[in-house]
Design a protein around this motif. Structure first.
Motif, PDB file in Angstrom:
ATOM      1  N   ARG A   1       1.201  -1.060   0.268  1.00  0.00           N
ATOM      2  CA  ARG A   1       0.011  -0.271  -0.812  1.00  0.00           C
ATOM      3  C   ARG A   1       0.455   1.052   0.170  1.00  0.00           C
ATOM      4  NH1 ARG A   1      -2.877  -2.559   4.170  1.00  0.00           N
ATOM      5  NH2 ARG A   1      -2.172  -1.073   5.785  1.00  0.00           N
ATOM      6  N   LEU A   2       2.009   1.147   1.238  1.00  0.00           N
ATOM      7  CA  LEU A   2       2.946   2.684   0.652  1.00  0.00           C
ATOM      8  C   LEU A   2       3.245   2.823  -0.070  1.00  0.00           C
ATOM      9  CD1 LEU A   2       4.556   2.025   4.829  1.00  0.00           C
ATOM     10  CD2 LEU A   2       2.799   4.230   3.795  1.00  0.00           C
ATOM     11  N   THR A   3       4.173   1.742  -1.060  1.00  0.00           N
ATOM     12  CA  THR A   3       4.158   1.262  -2.128  1.00  0.00           C
ATOM     13  C   THR A   3       3.849   1.980  -3.217  1.00  0.00           C
ATOM     14  OG1 THR A   3       4.484  -0.739  -2.596  1.00  0.00           O
ATOM     15  CG2 THR A   3       6.818  -0.315  -1.788  1.00  0.00           C
ATOM     16  N   GLY A   4       3.048   1.282  -3.919  1.00  0.00           N
ATOM     17  CA  GLY A   4       1.454   1.351  -4.581  1.00  0.00           C
ATOM     18  C   GLY A   4       0.941   3.709  -3.967  1.00  0.00           C
ATOM     19  N   ALA A   5       1.042   3.429  -3.398  1.00  0.00           N
ATOM     20  CA  ALA A   5       0.645   4.998  -3.173  1.00  0.00           C
ATOM     21  C   ALA A   5       2.335   5.934  -3.616  1.00  0.00           C
ATOM     22  CB  ALA A   5      -0.044   5.194  -1.440  1.00  0.00           C
ATOM     23  N   GLY A   6       2.936   5.436  -3.729  1.00  0.00           N
ATOM     24  CA  GLY A   6       4.339   6.457  -4.214  1.00  0.00           C
ATOM     25  C   GLY A   6       4.604   7.319  -2.663  1.00  0.00           C
ATOM     26  N   LEU A   7       4.404   6.241  -1.596  1.00  0.00           N
ATOM     27  CA  LEU A   7       5.593   7.073  -0.963  1.00  0.00           C
ATOM     28  C   LEU A   7       6.922   6.293  -0.168  1.00  0.00           C
ATOM     29  CD1 LEU A   7       2.315   7.281   1.510  1.00  0.00           C
ATOM     30  CD2 LEU A   7       3.215   9.220   0.566  1.00  0.00           C
ATOM     31  N   ILE A   8       7.195   5.813  -1.221  1.00  0.00           N
ATOM     32  CA  ILE A   8       8.289   4.184  -0.124  1.00  0.00           C
ATOM     33  C   ILE A   8       8.728   3.591  -1.464  1.00  0.00           C
ATOM     34  CG2 ILE A   8       9.234   2.521   0.331  1.00  0.00           C
ATOM     35  CD1 ILE A   8       6.963   2.461   2.598  1.00  0.00           C
ATOM     36  N   ASP A   9      10.220   4.192  -2.144  1.00  0.00           N
ATOM     37  CA  ASP A   9      10.683   3.947  -3.244  1.00  0.00           C
ATOM     38  C   ASP A   9      10.540   3.047  -3.252  1.00  0.00           C
ATOM     39  OD1 ASP A   9      12.479   3.895  -5.568  1.00  0.00           O
ATOM     40  OD2 ASP A   9      14.195   5.247  -4.646  1.00  0.00           O
ATOM     41  N   THR A  10      10.779   2.429  -4.487  1.00  0.00           N
ATOM     42  CA  THR A  10      11.019   0.542  -4.911  1.00  0.00           C
ATOM     43  C   THR A  10      11.998  -0.054  -5.892  1.00  0.00           C
ATOM     44  OG1 THR A  10       9.601   0.930  -6.876  1.00  0.00           O
ATOM     45  CG2 THR A  10       8.571  -0.144  -4.879  1.00  0.00           C
ATOM     46  N   ALA A  11      13.307   1.447  -6.403  1.00  0.00           N
ATOM     47  CA  ALA A  11      14.146   1.260  -6.386  1.00  0.00           C
ATOM     48  C   ALA A  11      14.632  -0.042  -5.988  1.00  0.00           C
ATOM     49  CB  ALA A  11      14.598   2.696  -7.369  1.00  0.00           C
ATOM     50  N   ALA A  12      15.214   0.393  -4.749  1.00  0.00           N
ATOM     51  CA  ALA A  12      16.255  -0.666  -3.449  1.00  0.00           C
ATOM     52  C   ALA A  12      15.697  -1.645  -3.712  1.00  0.00           C
ATOM     53  CB  ALA A  12      16.024   0.467  -2.927  1.00  0.00           C
ATOM     54  N   ARG A  13      14.169  -1.985  -4.412  1.00  0.00           N
ATOM     55  CA  ARG A  13      14.504  -3.766  -3.880  1.00  0.00           C
ATOM     56  C   ARG A  13      14.540  -4.624  -4.348  1.00  0.00           C
ATOM     57  NH1 ARG A  13       7.891  -4.282  -4.416  1.00  0.00           N
ATOM     58  NH2 ARG A  13       7.810  -2.667  -5.293  1.00  0.00           N
ATOM     59  N   PRO A  14      15.122  -5.699  -3.470  1.00  0.00           N
ATOM     60  CA  PRO A  14      14.840  -6.022  -2.228  1.00  0.00           C
ATOM     61  C   PRO A  14      16.590  -4.400  -1.684  1.00  0.00           C
ATOM     62  CG  PRO A  14      16.673  -7.734  -3.067  1.00  0.00           C
ATOM     63  CD  PRO A  14      16.081  -7.423  -4.209  1.00  0.00           C
ATOM     64  N   GLY A  15      15.784  -4.571  -0.141  1.00  0.00           N
ATOM     65  CA  GLY A  15      16.799  -3.784   0.727  1.00  0.00           C
ATOM     66  C   GLY A  15      16.433  -2.404   1.101  1.00  0.00           C
ATOM     67  N   PRO A  16      17.011  -1.664   1.344  1.00  0.00           N
ATOM     68  CA  PRO A  16      16.753  -0.766   2.617  1.00  0.00           C
ATOM     69  C   PRO A  16      15.302  -0.170   1.233  1.00  0.00           C
ATOM     70  CG  PRO A  16      18.676  -0.273   2.087  1.00  0.00           C
ATOM     71  CD  PRO A  16      18.681  -1.265   1.221  1.00  0.00           C
ATOM     72  N   ALA A  17      14.155   0.070   2.743  1.00  0.00           N
ATOM     73  CA  ALA A  17      13.041   1.172   1.996  1.00  0.00           C
ATOM     74  C   ALA A  17      13.527   2.330   2.779  1.00  0.00           C
ATOM     75  CB  ALA A  17      11.931   0.727   2.702  1.00  0.00           C
ATOM     76  N   ARG A  18      13.661   3.540   1.513  1.00  0.00           N
ATOM     77  CA  ARG A  18      13.379   4.739   2.013  1.00  0.00           C
ATOM     78  C   ARG A  18      11.791   5.641   1.573  1.00  0.00           C
ATOM     79  NH1 ARG A  18      18.651   4.097   3.314  1.00  0.00           N
ATOM     80  NH2 ARG A  18      20.003   3.076   1.447  1.00  0.00           N
ATOM     81  N   LEU A  19      12.145   6.561   1.740  1.00  0.00           N
ATOM     82  CA  LEU A  19      10.872   7.097   1.410  1.00  0.00           C
ATOM     83  C   LEU A  19      11.050   8.485   0.183  1.00  0.00           C
ATOM     84  CD1 LEU A  19      10.137   9.390   4.919  1.00  0.00           C
ATOM     85  CD2 LEU A  19       8.948   7.040   4.053  1.00  0.00           C
ATOM     86  N   THR A  20       9.920   8.525  -0.462  1.00  0.00           N
ATOM     87  CA  THR A  20       9.964   9.207  -1.709  1.00  0.00           C
ATOM     88  C   THR A  20      10.119  10.720  -1.467  1.00  0.00           C
ATOM     89  OG1 THR A  20       7.824   9.144  -2.075  1.00  0.00           O
ATOM     90  CG2 THR A  20       8.574   7.052  -3.007  1.00  0.00           C
ATOM     91  N   ALA A  21      10.404  11.943  -2.577  1.00  0.00           N
ATOM     92  CA  ALA A  21       9.751  12.993  -2.097  1.00  0.00           C
ATOM     93  C   ALA A  21       8.305  13.248  -1.191  1.00  0.00           C
ATOM     94  CB  ALA A  21       9.860  14.648  -2.713  1.00  0.00           C
ATOM     95  N   SER A  22       7.401  12.689  -1.942  1.00  0.00           N
ATOM     96  CA  SER A  22       5.665  12.596  -1.471  1.00  0.00           C
ATOM     97  C   SER A  22       6.106  12.053   0.314  1.00  0.00           C
ATOM     98  CB  SER A  22       5.021  11.819  -2.055  1.00  0.00           C
ATOM     99  OG  SER A  22       5.040  12.584  -3.346  1.00  0.00           O
ATOM    100  N   GLY A  23       6.697  10.645   0.341  1.00  0.00           N
ATOM    101  CA  GLY A  23       6.734  10.232   1.720  1.00  0.00           C
ATOM    102  C   GLY A  23       7.182  10.871   2.561  1.00  0.00           C
ATOM    103  N   ARG A  24       8.597  11.416   2.369  1.00  0.00           N
ATOM    104  CA  ARG A  24       9.218  12.893   2.575  1.00  0.00           C
ATOM    105  C   ARG A  24       8.050  14.250   3.181  1.00  0.00           C
ATOM    106  NH1 ARG A  24      13.676  11.194  -0.394  1.00  0.00           N
ATOM    107  NH2 ARG A  24      13.143  12.964  -1.479  1.00  0.00           N
TER     108      ARG A  24
END
Length: 61
Positions: free
Chosen positions: A32-55
């Motif tokens: 849900r968080l990645t679908g909403a654009g709040l978490i960046d999926t580029a590093a998957r698998p790996g550390p979760a990072r906030l997108t600009a929208s999430g920040r």
């Protein structure tokens, strides 16, 4: 949960969000968080990072 991501405590393993190395109790939250654009999926698998929208959303809270 966004605060935990911002603190570097979360990772993505496929669609699963891990917090401190453990699966999040809400198994659908990562998707849900990645679908909403709040978490960046580029590093998957790996550390979760906030997108600009999430920040931005976290800063407004």
């Amino acid at each position: 949960m966004l605060r935990a991501v911002a603190a570097g405590r979360c990772a993505l393993a496929g669609p699963t969000l891990l917090v401190d190395g453990l699966c999040c109790a809400d198994q659908f939250l990562g998707a849900r968080l990645t679908g909403a654009g709040l978490i960046d999926t580029a590093a998957r698998p790996g550390p979760a990072r906030l997108t600009a929208s999430g920040r931005e959303l976290l800063g407004a809270a």
